[in-house]
Design a protein around this motif. Sequence first.
Motif, short mmCIF file in Angstrom:
data_model
loop_
_atom_site.label_atom_id
_atom_site.label_comp_id
_atom_site.label_asym_id
_atom_site.label_seq_id
_atom_site.Cartn_x
_atom_site.Cartn_y
_atom_site.Cartn_z
N ARG A 121 0.84 -1.20 0.00
CA ARG A 121 0.00 0.00 0.00
C ARG A 121 0.88 1.26 0.00
O ARG A 121 0.56 2.25 -0.65
CB ARG A 121 -0.92 -0.01 1.22
N LEU A 122 2.00 1.15 0.71
CA LEU A 122 2.93 2.27 0.77
C LEU A 122 3.45 2.61 -0.62
O LEU A 122 3.58 3.77 -1.00
CB LEU A 122 4.10 1.87 1.67
N MET A 123 3.70 1.57 -1.43
CA MET A 123 4.26 1.79 -2.75
C MET A 123 3.21 2.28 -3.74
O MET A 123 3.49 3.10 -4.61
CB MET A 123 4.90 0.51 -3.29
N LEU A 124 1.97 1.77 -3.61
CA LEU A 124 0.97 2.08 -4.62
C LEU A 124 0.10 3.27 -4.24
O LEU A 124 -0.61 3.82 -5.07
CB LEU A 124 0.08 0.86 -4.88
N GLY A 125 0.11 3.65 -2.99
CA GLY A 125 -0.70 4.78 -2.56
C GLY A 125 -2.08 4.34 -2.11
O GLY A 125 -2.43 3.16 -2.21
N ASP A 140 -6.96 -5.57 -6.26
CA ASP A 140 -6.29 -6.52 -7.14
C ASP A 140 -4.82 -6.16 -7.34
O ASP A 140 -3.94 -7.01 -7.28
CB ASP A 140 -6.98 -6.56 -8.53
N ALA A 141 -4.61 -4.86 -7.59
CA ALA A 141 -3.23 -4.41 -7.83
C ALA A 141 -2.38 -4.64 -6.57
O ALA A 141 -1.24 -5.09 -6.66
CB ALA A 141 -3.23 -2.93 -8.19
N ARG A 156 1.76 -7.61 -3.76
CA ARG A 156 2.16 -8.38 -2.57
C ARG A 156 2.72 -9.72 -2.99
O ARG A 156 3.72 -10.19 -2.45
CB ARG A 156 0.95 -8.59 -1.65
N ASN A 157 2.05 -10.36 -3.98
CA ASN A 157 2.53 -11.64 -4.46
C ASN A 157 3.92 -11.51 -5.08
O ASN A 157 4.80 -12.32 -4.83
CB ASN A 157 1.57 -12.24 -5.49
#
Lengths: 291, 314
Positions: B36-40, B46-47, B52-53
């Motif tokens: 979440r930190l990376m994607l905002g 899904d993203a 995470r995977n």
Amino acid sequence: MTYLPSAFIPRDGLSAFLARALASRSFIAGFIVTALIALMALVSFFWTPDDVTKLVVGDRMLAPSAAHWFGTDHFGRDVLSMIMVGSRNSIAVALVAVGIGMGLGVPLGCLAAARGGWLDDFVMRFNDVVFAFPALLSAVMITAVFGPGAVNAIIAIGIFNIPVFARVARAGALAIWPREFILAARAAGKGKTRITLEHVLPNIATLLLVQGTIQFALGILAEAGLSYVGLGAQPPMPSWGRMLFDAQTRMMVAPTQALFPGLAIMITVLGLNLLGDGVSDALDPKLRRRR
Amino acid sequence: MIAYLAQRLLVAAATLLAASLVVFAMLEVIPGDPARLMLGMNATPDALEALRNEMGLNDPLPVRYLDWVAGMAALDFGRSYTYSVPVIDLIVERIVVSLPLALISLALSVVIAIPAGAFAAQRRGRAGDALSMGAAQLGVAIPNFWFALLLIYLFAVWLRLVPAGGFPGWSAGIWPALKALLLPAVALALPQAAILARVTRSALIETLGEDYVRTARAKGLPFGTVLWRHALRNALIPVLTIVGLQFSFLLAGTIIIENVFYLPGLGRLVFQAITQRDLIVVEGVVMLLVATVVAVNFLVDISYAVVDPRLRAR
């Protein structure tokens, strides 16, 4: 640094020890300075020249004067009063951290010395692991993980006191165990726990006291460093490290503000170190001649 | 000698392993989701799940730990959550500031402390001894970041000889870069020099009481020669131990000093990473520093054997 004199039991009893302590200049100077700092912290509970919660915007960043001996800070608070109140924080953090170190480290060290074998190895390896972490870095990490504040600063500093006291207690206890009076106690049927409590601990108490003053001094320095980077006691609670941080940003306008909190830290640490030197001198006259 | 080395090596490896477990466990308890930190905040579930995977965050703990350790063994510290660049790149970029800083301060500390300690030992009980040991007492008691502030005020604000902070980078030339590191190095070195001078003095005084010193004096060697040639070499073991300990202390000590001088070194990197919750960077830097401490301790153990032939025979 750990302190290990060749002999640490005052063989000639307490009164001779006290006489030697009073003859030591380090001891007297250290005792007076430490007592004065402690007195300052106590007095601050009842009286300070000014109220540290009082913000006087008109009196911001005054130079030292008769009304404000050490000047005022960027909120118009009296710096002398803040140093007095800040001493409580420094002393409390360092003292409790020493307590944690002694409370956990001394039993570990005594246990390692009494049992030996794999348990001894385990305790020593545990020490190695803690020592492998640069203390300041880990203190920063701990306060960052669990949040800044005085309590977490205590824990962060306390953890690093554990192996120090474990090492000193173990080394001291190992030197006591082969002595004849221990053999006598064992012959009398006393168990290892009882011997440790009744014979080993009293004989290494002074050794632990000296290490305690050293760790106390180091704790004051560590706490100041943590508060300086904002991880120690949080405002509005005055702390010496935080005061230095505030002073740094205003060094061009009010250079004296950076002077007094630093002097307070230095004098306190100096007093404790002198006290520790004095006690170890008095414990071991042979060592004093070497100093 | 071989057995001694093998035993020290084993201890070093075990220490590193235990330390890695501690660091991993400690940072595992921090709340927060790196994906979440990376994607905002606006990322779709899904993203998030896909990232995470990809990052292996959904793997079980032991697998993640092993991945992390295996990566570090190959100098792959993972990717920074906030900057999306390899952690090793960030570390390399910063270590060119911190390492020279630590080395300069260590050199300063040794250059000041050993002559000062020897001087005090030579004049034991006289004014020179009292003076240098008094200075050492003060040096131990001064918080280095406060000393740094005083230095900034004196040399940067008042005399304007050096910059008050910041680092121009090595590309700006050796001299400007060294100038920026000078005050921080002095501030770091002072307390260390004070400790080292005290250790040197007491170690020297102890060796000066040995029989071979009396023999050397009896055959007519001047006291100075005996002190510098014979006693100093034999007093080196405790001195070396402290020098080794100090190197790691200096590397970590940069954490606060770098903040005083706004130097872009490892300490600032850890600090920023902690505030940004960029845990993988914190893990990487901490493990690097722990590995340095362990390596230095190992080197000190080896150097004992070099300095003291009795250990070699073991």
